[in-house]
Design an enzyme around this catalytic site. Structure first.
Site, short mmCIF file in Angstrom:
data_model
loop_
_atom_site.label_atom_id
_atom_site.label_comp_id
_atom_site.label_asym_id
_atom_site.label_seq_id
_atom_site.Cartn_x
_atom_site.Cartn_y
_atom_site.Cartn_z
N ASP A 190 32.69 -11.08 -37.92
CA ASP A 190 31.88 -10.36 -36.94
C ASP A 190 30.59 -9.84 -37.58
O ASP A 190 30.10 -10.43 -38.55
CB ASP A 190 32.72 -9.23 -36.33
CG ASP A 190 32.39 -9.02 -34.86
OD1 ASP A 190 31.24 -8.67 -34.58
OD2 ASP A 190 33.28 -9.21 -34.01
N HIS A 250 29.88 -4.19 -33.08
CA HIS A 250 30.89 -5.03 -32.45
C HIS A 250 32.14 -5.20 -33.31
O HIS A 250 33.26 -5.00 -32.84
CB HIS A 250 30.21 -6.37 -32.16
CG HIS A 250 30.98 -7.29 -31.32
ND1 HIS A 250 31.77 -8.29 -31.84
CD2 HIS A 250 31.09 -7.39 -29.98
CE1 HIS A 250 32.31 -8.96 -30.85
NE2 HIS A 250 31.93 -8.45 -29.71
N SER A 257 35.12 -10.49 -25.73
CA SER A 257 35.10 -10.01 -27.11
C SER A 257 36.14 -8.95 -27.36
O SER A 257 36.64 -8.80 -28.47
CB SER A 257 33.74 -9.37 -27.41
OG SER A 257 32.82 -10.34 -27.76
#
Ligand SMILES: *[C@@H]1O[C@H](CO)[C@@H](O)[C@H](O)[C@H]1NC(C)=O
Length: 865
Positions: free
Chosen positions: A181, A219, A391
């Site tokens: 990520d 994220h 996600s």
């Protein structure tokens, strides 16, 4: 009088009360009956009751003319009226009627009331309350009560169902998940204790630790929190809160293919699960997958990661559904090696962003219908209140697999997919997207096999019997007239007219047995299609049982004129289906002014082996681009650099506020168009078929064909035949059909050949094989696509076999069928005991799958960005 009686009756306290609230029942002391009263005789219900010697209780709810009456148990009137012996008639018969049982005229029927226990609809899970969980498990995380995906107060049937496992002490100990990520904030108080530094790396800034540095590098940290946020007094908890997380930073800038490949195998003996919430753009226009190097890394993780049990790659299905995107156009999600996870929201509805496709395995929770996912954020004690998109669903699946691996570390990558299918729950049964599959499990392009129930998943894992090793079976490529591909340009083929093109291929029991193939799992279908507007084309696969997989859905935004230059689609919809029978590929378009043709297709079945001893792991070719899909425009195989799109890029701002739905099929109804009656196009060119049949027969009669060397020859023949046909080099072709010597070639020499054929280009391999073999090899294995006549001449004039291997390699890039020929080269190393078994059937596939159609679902049909 009657009126008075009625008035009296209507105003009687019992009835007034009855209309308000049912009288108390006393089943211990009384027997209850319902009388169906007939008012036409002028009697009141009380009169009727009295005529039976019973006591009127009340009207039966809102039922007109039905009254409840009762007797004291075994009272004299009850006995007198109904006894025929010791047993009251009504109790054995339950109902007496006026017509048959001599009841007073004002009573149509009398029914005995049996008292019975209604069973609650199973399953009725007892949903724990937040308070209960908090106190039992000693949870002090302040945000826990907001984590609806763990305990959903508003919609208790919609949560991952994990708390029961925690009570059993299953919390993910010993498992490490890696977040590929944009970083992982290992300084966060909520992640620090579960951070695994040795499995972490920053491929963007080339440092050891995956420090989030950019303003939007949040994220990865949020995803990590969903998996392994520590049970403490900061934010919430992860599903596997005693497991560890590693951060591999790849999304915060351009990285090379080499680095991406490294990242996918980084620490792969310790990092067990790779959480991948990213992919090619979800624009609804792109068709892109991992290139060869990256594909190899993924396969390497599958074959060698986790001590050979295989890395678990979990991918988010993508957020492009609103743009008409489908996860079958993303080579990462559309792969047999990845677990593709879509999203549902807190109400169990399909959020408008979550992509549907035949590669979706299951769904789990994320944003939508007004709620986000609550998790950890970047900062020492910062929490995130607005995480979402697919996600956020994928990491919940990662957390679930972490829990499963903590109790069963021996599960292979395929076992993980099996248990996920078994543990997925059917929900939203009214949703028209569900279709029953041949295995008896409903499947939806939106939901896969259903929503993940973590408790069920882990308990299935606990007692799971490991599946037998993987085998695959590639069917011969079906090719249409004059199909050719040179320099990435496809020509010829069968025009896609109104009604489309249907092409069939048949799988027999013998073929399965010959290929050691027991039970079906994935299917990959590779297609070569030209079209002036790709988004208009729909590609479907229909099984012998009539189960249809939409592989390539129409995509309104996809106006690319590049068609499908050997794109491989993957479907999980035929899992556990009996593959024997006729399979149909149906390709059709909108029938507008746009036009196209199908050049060919091939299908590979993946599943478990009959004989586990007789298997080997699938491998990709050694040489770059061998046996691999052709990119639309040939690309350099050297390392190139690209930046993966930020996972949130295509996630619209209103991803959480929008309500989900459970009322629409994922794709437009596809067969409702007028004029879609099938045209039965020939599935193969008669000429081709003849040629192939002839050659296979020829080969099948020669038992000397032992070893991968034989496969090389078959492929060489295929390539040669193709060339021959395309160029009408009749004369040369004739030469090619020189009889194959019938003597038995000793195993030893075959083994030698195997080594050579594997593309090493060692001289002398041709010499070692029997003369006839070499002739064939030379005649067909030549790479021919080279327009250079000289090459063709050289093909005829001989030279070492190795030379032809070399040429074939070159030709692969240009020749439509050449990839088959080529891939043989790499497969020849294969030590299958039976792989050289003569082909009994002209259709008999080669298990090696190395014929190019068996390259898994990986493709690099796109250029690196
Ligand atoms: C959820 O977990 C409980 C145990 O906590 C279990 O009894 C139940 O079967 C699970 N699944 C469902 C669908 O309720």
């Amino acid at each position: 009088m009657r009126l008075l009686g009625l008035l009296l009756f209507l105003t009687s306290p019992a009835l007034l009360e009855a209309s308000l609230r049912p009288a108390k029942r006393s089943y211990d002391t009384h027997s209850y009956y319902v009388i169906h009263h007939d008012p036409s005789f002028g009697q009141s219900p009380a009169d009727s009751a009295a005529a039976l010697g019973a006591e009127l209780v009340e009207q039966v709810g809102e039922l007109k003319d039905h009254y409840l009456v009762r007797y004291e148990k075994d009272s004299q009137p009850e006995r007198t009226l109904f006894n025929t012996g010791d047993e009251p008639v009504t109790r054995s018969k339950n109902v007496l009627t006026r017509r048959h049982d001599n009841l007073p005229p004002s009573i149509r029927s009398l029914t005995y009331q049996t008292v019975r226990q209604r069973v609650k609809r199973a399953p009725v899970p007892s949903f724990p309350s937040v308070d209960e969980v908090v106190s039992k498990l000693n949870i002090h995380d302040p945000m826990f009560s907001s984590q609806w995906h763990i305990v959903n107060k508003d919609d208790p049937q919609h949560m991952v169902n994990v708390t029961g496992l925690w009570k059993e002490g299953i919390t993910g100990k010993g498992v490490i998940s890696a977040l590929l990520d944009d970083g992982l904030d290992y300084k966060s108080e909520d992640l620090k204790a579960n951070f695994y530094a040795p499995g972490s790396h920053d491929f963007n800034d080339h440092e050891d630790l995956p420090t989030p540095k950019l303003w939007d590098d949040k994220h990865g940290t949020r995803c990590a929190g969903e998996i392994a946020a520590v049970k403490n007094d900061v934010c919430g908890v992860g599903l596997a809160y005693d497991s560890k997380v590693a951060g591999i930073r790849i999304l915060s800038g351009p990285i090379s293919d080499a680095d991406e490949a490294i990242s996918l195998n980084f620490g792969y003996q310790q990092n067990q699960i790779y959480s991948c919430s990213w992919g090619p753009p979800d624009s609804g226009r792109d068709m892109e997958g991992p290139n060869l190097l990256i594909t190899k890394a993924i396969l390497n993780g599958i074959n060698k990661g986790r001590g050979g049990k295989g890395s678990i790659f979990v991918f988010a299905s993508g957020n492009g559904a609103a743009s008409g995107d489908s996860c079958n156009f993303d080579g990462y999600t559309n792969s047999i090696y990845t677990i593709t996870v879509g999203a549902i929201d807190s109400k169990g509805l399909h959020p408008y962003y979550s992509e549907a496709c035949a590669a979706n395995l299951f769904v789990t929770y994320s944003s939508g219908s007004g709620k986000h996912i609550y998790t950890t954020d970047v900062g020492e004690k910062v929490c995130s209140h607005n995480h979402g998109g697919t996600s956020a669903a994928a990491p919940l699946a990662v957390g679930a697999f972490a829990l499963a691996l903590s109790v069963r570390p021996d599960l292979t990558w395929r076992d993980a997919q099996h248990i996920a299918i078994h543990a997925a729950l059917h929900f939203n049964p009214e949703d028209p997207d569900w279709e029953m599959t041949a295995s008896g499990r409903p499947y939806s392009y939106k939901y896969g096999y259903g929503k993940m129930d973590v408790y069920t998943l882990v308990h299935i894992a606990k007692s799971w019997q490991l599946v037998k090793p993987q085998v695959w079976m590639s069917l011969p490529t079906i090719e249409f007239e004059d199909a050719a591909m040179e320099d990435g340009v496809m020509t010829g083929g069968e025009p896609i007219k109104e009604g489309g093109v249907r092409s069939t291929t048949t799988i027999t029991k013998t073929m399965l047995e010959e290929n050691n193939f027991e039970k079906l799992e994935h299917i990959t279908v590779k297609v070569w299609i030209t079209h002036t507007r790709r988004g208009d084309v729909e590609v479907q696969l229909i099984s012998p049982a009539g189960i249809k997989s939409v592989l390539g859905s129409r995509r309104p935004g996809d106006s690319a004129d590049t068609g499908y230059p050997g794109w491989t689609f993957m479907t999980v919809k035929h899992w556990d289906e009996n593959p024997i029978g006729q399979w149909t590929l149906h390709v059709f378009d909108q029938g507008n002014s746009e036009a196209g043709s199908i050049l060919g297709w091939s299908m590979t079945l993946w599943g478990s082996a009959i004989d586990p001893e007789d298997t080997e792991k699938y491998e990709l070719p050694d040489e770059p681009n061998e046996g691999h899909n052709l990119p639309p425009h040939p690309t350099a195989t050297t390392s190139t650099s690209k930046q993966h799109v930020k996972p949130t890029h295509h996630l619209p701002g209103d991803h959480a506020s929008q309500s989900g739905e459970a009322t629409r099929p994922a794709f437009h109804p596809t067969d409702s168009k007028p004029g879609t009656s099938p045209t039965n196009s020939p599935t193969t060119l008669p000429a081709d078929e003849g040629v192939f049949t002839h050659m296979y027969d020829l080969l099948s009669n020669q038992l000397w064909l032992i070893g991968a060397f034989g496969i090389v020859i078959i492929f060489g023949v295929g390539a040669g035949v193709f060339l021959w046909r395309r160029r009408q080099l009749a004369k040369r072709a004739k030469g090619a059909y020189a009889p194959i010597p019938g003597d038995n070639m000793p195993m030893r020499s075959m083994e030698g050949g195997t080594g050579q054929a594997s593309g090493s280009g060692e001289p002398g391999s041709g010499e070692r094989s029997a003369g006839g073999t070499r002739e064939l090899y030379e005649a067909f294995g030549v790479g021919s696509d080279d327009e250079d006549e000289a090459d063709e001449h050289s093909a005829l004039t001989g030279g070492g076999a190795s030379r032809y291997v070399q040429q074939a390699t070159v030709s692969y890039h240009d020749g439509f069928l050449d990839d088959e020929g080529l891939s043989t080269a790499h497969t020849s190393r294969t030590p299958y005991r039976d792989e050289l078994a003569p082909q009994q059937d002209t259709q008999s596939p080669r298990r090696e799958g190395s014929d190019g159609s068996g390259d898994g679902s990986w493709q690099d049909a796109s250029e690196p960005r």
